[in-house]
Scaffold this active site. Structure first.
Site, PDB file in Angstrom:
ATOM      1  N   TYR A 107       0.822  -1.212   0.000  1.00  0.00           N
ATOM      2  CA  TYR A 107       0.000   0.000   0.000  1.00  0.00           C
ATOM      3  C   TYR A 107       0.858   1.265   0.000  1.00  0.00           C
ATOM      4  O   TYR A 107       0.596   2.208  -0.730  1.00  0.00           O
ATOM      5  CB  TYR A 107      -0.925   0.006   1.230  1.00  0.00           C
ATOM      6  CG  TYR A 107      -1.950   1.112   1.168  1.00  0.00           C
ATOM      7  CD1 TYR A 107      -3.207   0.889   0.615  1.00  0.00           C
ATOM      8  CD2 TYR A 107      -1.657   2.392   1.632  1.00  0.00           C
ATOM      9  CE1 TYR A 107      -4.140   1.903   0.538  1.00  0.00           C
ATOM     10  CE2 TYR A 107      -2.584   3.418   1.558  1.00  0.00           C
ATOM     11  CZ  TYR A 107      -3.831   3.164   1.008  1.00  0.00           C
ATOM     12  OH  TYR A 107      -4.750   4.174   0.927  1.00  0.00           O
ATOM     13  N   LYS A 140      -1.057   7.556 -23.587  1.00  0.00           N
ATOM     14  CA  LYS A 140      -0.554   7.873 -24.925  1.00  0.00           C
ATOM     15  C   LYS A 140       0.938   7.527 -24.977  1.00  0.00           C
ATOM     16  O   LYS A 140       1.285   6.355 -25.084  1.00  0.00           O
ATOM     17  CB  LYS A 140      -0.834   9.334 -25.273  1.00  0.00           C
ATOM     18  CG  LYS A 140      -2.298   9.599 -25.621  1.00  0.00           C
ATOM     19  CD  LYS A 140      -3.153   9.829 -24.413  1.00  0.00           C
ATOM     20  CE  LYS A 140      -4.539  10.320 -24.768  1.00  0.00           C
ATOM     21  NZ  LYS A 140      -5.119  11.153 -23.718  1.00  0.00           N
TER      22      LYS A 140
HETATM   23  C1  PLP Z   1      -5.982  11.928 -23.115  1.00  0.00           C
HETATM   24  C2  PLP Z   1      -5.642  13.282 -22.633  1.00  0.00           C
HETATM   25  C3  PLP Z   1      -6.046  13.734 -21.369  1.00  0.00           C
HETATM   26  C4  PLP Z   1      -6.940  12.917 -20.471  1.00  0.00           C
HETATM   27  O1  PLP Z   1      -6.348  11.726 -20.099  1.00  0.00           O
HETATM   28  P1  PLP Z   1      -7.141  10.373 -19.761  1.00  0.00           P
HETATM   29  O2  PLP Z   1      -6.021   9.433 -19.457  1.00  0.00           O
HETATM   30  O3  PLP Z   1      -7.937  10.003 -20.955  1.00  0.00           O
HETATM   31  O4  PLP Z   1      -7.983  10.643 -18.569  1.00  0.00           O
HETATM   32  C5  PLP Z   1      -5.647  15.009 -20.977  1.00  0.00           C
HETATM   33  N1  PLP Z   1      -4.907  15.788 -21.782  1.00  0.00           N
HETATM   34  C6  PLP Z   1      -4.505  15.389 -23.009  1.00  0.00           C
HETATM   35  C7  PLP Z   1      -3.682  16.292 -23.856  1.00  0.00           C
HETATM   36  C8  PLP Z   1      -4.860  14.125 -23.476  1.00  0.00           C
HETATM   37  O5  PLP Z   1      -4.500  13.742 -24.702  1.00  0.00           O
END
Ligand code: PLP
Length: 461
Positions: free
Chosen positions: A72, A258
């Site tokens: 944790y 991403k």
């Molecule tokens: C995808 C994204 C987010 C949000 O992230 P999540 O992981 O989908 O919650 C915020 N800012 C940018 C530039 C993104 O591409």
């Protein structure tokens, strides 16, 4: 260099995908009320609805996951991830979150203020939503060239318009609470921001005591574009570029889904100790203890490795060039795309593709439907449905400048053969473009501001 375009990996594990008949897909479309988000993934052949959380992980990531320490507090996995994040960001304080929008939430809680402006190139929807809930006003100050579906080449269409920003500072400095640079700029096609622009914006912020934050979901793709397009960076390593990018900022948020090359996770990173402690407080209440913040140990292990792989030059070169390959082939067919190609996908211009379909009949959505019907390829509308609004006084529709279909490319997932399917199918639709009619929006769903997730349509006969 002659053989550099092939993938810098080979395939060890495969995931079967299903081919379906046109008739079957027409049934699927009908059931989904012609909304791509409501089609089941198993009925999709090539899925290009997003690049978020859809990356293929490497053997090193999968084996690192076995080392996940699920304690944790103070688990080994956190410290391994922290080290990797510090290496890429050059910032000392790391608060994990379950995904990017949770980091956006923390950021908004700390920096967004009621009745004040948050300026940026183009704010991502999840920060925008978080800010608006708090009564903060997000302003998009992207340069002119980046705003429209224009075909003119500009190497850094994600840049902030410095002179417009200066004007706002001259008239409304006391109303500016934060400046947020999104790299790459998601909402206009993954267009990069130059180092020069990041530096100049940061200097302007510093001189006027405005905190500067970088929303950095695609930090590595941005660094790659700086390396290949910005004079002076040709011979600089990707990680030296990312560290320089963040050296100008106080804080960074990241959706790890991403460029982190993982399926889930987010980060709030800062060099301000006081801000870090505020973030810890919010994380403890909303995400989890400081050393896991909504991520499991194994997920932090995967991210620790993913960040390193995602900032590898060979990988990035393959990645960005694969997206460009799709763009180039679509152009050969005469299909109107937004240029230059961004880092994570290709945007097809809906108004030019279907000139006979007016914007209130959703030309880009019609293209999404046609592409799925034709080849089982799922793209997404970024246009009249996703960003259309109603005038609060007259109730009249307000349509966005950008009317596009986005074809997102998942990282390390599809081969160029899959991309060729998209090219051939869209080419055929383009040849028959005159035979298409528009669509009627028949259901908006419970959340009008994000209606593209739930909306329902009919085909106009
Ligand atoms: C995808 C994204 C987010 C949000 O992230 P999540 O992981 O989908 O919650 C915020 N800012 C940018 C530039 C993104 O591409």
């Amino acid at each position: 260099m002659k053989y550099m375009t092939a993938e810098p990996f080979r395939i060890k594990v495969v995931e079967p995908i299903k081919k379906t008949t046109k008739q079957y897909r027409q049934e699927c479309l009908k059931k989904a009320q012609y909304n791509a988000f409501r089609i089941r993934a198993e009925d999709v052949y090539v899925d290009c609805i997003t690049d978020s959380g859809t990356s293929a992980m490497s053997q090193d990531q999968w084996s690192a996951m076995f080392q996940g320490d699920e304690s944790y507090a103070g688990c080994k996995s956190f410290y391994r991830m922290e080290k990797s994040v510090q290496d890429v960001f050059g910032m000392p304080y790391v608060q994990p979150t379950h995904q990017g929008r949770a980091a956006d939430y923390i950021m908004a809680q700390i920096y967004a203020k009621k009745d004040m402006y948050a300026i940026g190139n183009m704010h991502f929807d999840t920060f925008r939503g978080n800010a608006e809930v708090m009564g903060c006003i997000p302003l998009d100050y992207c340069i002119e060239e980046g705003q429209k579906a224009n075909q003119d080449y500009h190497p850094f269409k994600g840049n902030i318009d410095i002179s417009r920003m200066q004007k706002l500072i001259d008239t409304d400095l006391d109303k500016l609470c934060v400046c947020i640079m999104t790299v790459t700029c998601n909402n206009n096609g993954g267009q990069p921001v130059s180092m020069k622009n990041i530096r100049e914006v940061s200097e302007l912020c510093k001189a006027n005591n405005i905190p500067f934050v970088v929303d950095s979901a695609r930090l590595a793709e941005n660094a790659y574009f700086i390396k290949i397009r910005e004079p002076g960076y040709e011979n600089v390593d990707i990680k030296d570029i990312t560290r320089e990018m963040f050296s100008y900022a106080e804080t960074a948020t990241m959706s790890s889904k991403k460029d982190g090359l993982v399926n889930m996770g987010g980060l709030f990173v800062t060099r301000n100790e006081d801000v870090y402690h505020q973030a810890n407080q919010i994380a403890i209440v909303h995400e989890g203890f400081i050393t896991y913040g909504g991520m499991s140990g194994r997920d932090m292990e995967a991210l620790a490795v993913g960040l390193q792989e995602g900032t590898d030059f060979e990988y990035l070169s393959y990645r960005v060039n694969q997206v460009k390959y799709l763009g180039d082939r679509l152009k050969e067919k005469g299909i109107p795309i937004i240029e230059p190609a961004g880092g994570h996908g290709i945007y097809v211009d809906g108004k030019k593709f279907f000139p006979q379909i007016p914007q209130h009949e959703y030309p880009s959505q019609r293209m999404v439907v046609a592409l799925y019907e034709e080849a089982g390829v799922r793209a997404v509308e970024i246009g009249a449905c996703a960003f259309g609004k109603k005038d609060p006084v007259t109730g009249a529709d307000i349509f966005p400048e950008l009317e596009t279909m986005r074809i997102c490319i998942s990282r390390r997932v599809y081969t160029n053969n899959h991309l060729d399917v998209i090219v051939e199918a869209l080419g055929d639709i383009y040849k028959n473009r005159a035979s298409y009619k528009g669509m009627r929006l028949v259901y908006e769903g419970p959340i009008v501001s994000l209606r593209h997730f739930t909306a329902g349509f009919e085909l106009i006969k």
